[in-house]
Write a protein that holds these residues in place. Sequence first.
Motif, PDB file in Angstrom:
ATOM      1  N   LYS A 167       0.852  -1.196   0.000  1.00  0.00           N
ATOM      2  CA  LYS A 167       0.000   0.000   0.000  1.00  0.00           C
ATOM      3  C   LYS A 167       0.884   1.241   0.000  1.00  0.00           C
ATOM      4  O   LYS A 167       1.966   1.247   0.572  1.00  0.00           O
ATOM      5  CB  LYS A 167      -0.920   0.005   1.220  1.00  0.00           C
ATOM      6  CG  LYS A 167      -1.899  -1.157   1.265  1.00  0.00           C
ATOM      7  CD  LYS A 167      -2.765  -1.080   2.509  1.00  0.00           C
ATOM      8  CE  LYS A 167      -3.825  -2.177   2.529  1.00  0.00           C
ATOM      9  NZ  LYS A 167      -3.234  -3.529   2.609  1.00  0.00           N
ATOM     10  N   ASN A 168       0.395   2.295  -0.657  1.00  0.00           N
ATOM     11  CA  ASN A 168       1.121   3.566  -0.711  1.00  0.00           C
ATOM     12  C   ASN A 168       2.566   3.363  -1.160  1.00  0.00           C
ATOM     13  O   ASN A 168       3.506   3.887  -0.561  1.00  0.00           O
ATOM     14  CB  ASN A 168       1.095   4.254   0.662  1.00  0.00           C
ATOM     15  CG  ASN A 168      -0.317   4.563   1.118  1.00  0.00           C
ATOM     16  OD1 ASN A 168      -1.143   5.014   0.336  1.00  0.00           O
ATOM     17  ND2 ASN A 168      -0.604   4.304   2.379  1.00  0.00           N
ATOM     18  N   SER A 169       2.720   2.585  -2.221  1.00  0.00           N
ATOM     19  CA  SER A 169       4.036   2.293  -2.752  1.00  0.00           C
ATOM     20  C   SER A 169       4.142   2.804  -4.179  1.00  0.00           C
ATOM     21  O   SER A 169       3.215   3.422  -4.707  1.00  0.00           O
ATOM     22  CB  SER A 169       4.306   0.779  -2.692  1.00  0.00           C
ATOM     23  OG  SER A 169       5.623   0.483  -3.087  1.00  0.00           O
ATOM     24  N   LEU A 191       7.049   8.596  -1.230  1.00  0.00           N
ATOM     25  CA  LEU A 191       6.607   7.208  -1.078  1.00  0.00           C
ATOM     26  C   LEU A 191       7.787   6.284  -0.774  1.00  0.00           C
ATOM     27  O   LEU A 191       7.688   5.394   0.073  1.00  0.00           O
ATOM     28  CB  LEU A 191       5.891   6.739  -2.354  1.00  0.00           C
ATOM     29  CG  LEU A 191       4.520   7.357  -2.635  1.00  0.00           C
ATOM     30  CD1 LEU A 191       4.032   6.910  -4.004  1.00  0.00           C
ATOM     31  CD2 LEU A 191       3.508   6.980  -1.562  1.00  0.00           C
TER      32      LEU A 191
END
Length: 213
Positions: A167-169, A191
């Motif tokens: 996630k959030n990568s 990120l």
Amino acid sequence: MKIISTNIAEPTKIRFNGKEVLTGIYKTPTTNPIFLGHELVKGDEVSDRKHHGGIFKACYLFSADYYAYWKNLYPNLDWNWGMLGENITVSGLDETQLRIGDIYKVGHALVQITQPREPCFKFGVKFGNQGVLQQFIEHGHPGTYVRVLEEGLVAVGDTFELVEQAKNSLTTAAFFEMLYAKDKNQDHLSLALKNDALPLKKREKLATFKKND
């Protein structure tokens, strides 16, 4: 994604700028499964422990899909799987889809996507041309290292099954592009700095490029 070939290397001496060094880049296909350990592939030569091997570079994957591109550029080389220095040659590996931190089950091992390969002079020696480093960067398909979360054997024919998507990568391709960009994408940089699938030293170096808001 499916394993096409598993590859390991014996230590090989090369000369560069008048100096003799050992390298494990000359990998060749194995006939048996390989064991992915937490810091390296069992039986594989890792000569430069500063830049190769270790928790965040335990195993290197490269896509079989791009072999045609490199064969076209260097048709006179002795081609076989492992030519790009990878431990595992994978069909269907797409850096624009892989996200740093993604976790996959493959064979008896559990692995996590960490960071793309950054080519060094040994790659140039193998290809007989140091210009191949820039060609590799411009091509934008660097493959990826993985962290081994659960050790185990992998074999030709094994497939990569996504267990957990990060996630959030950012994708491996986006991260690779950012590494070599003079003006780094600040959103991508943010990120990366928060992603513990990347080694701390890498994140600390990247932090120097962060602009104050």
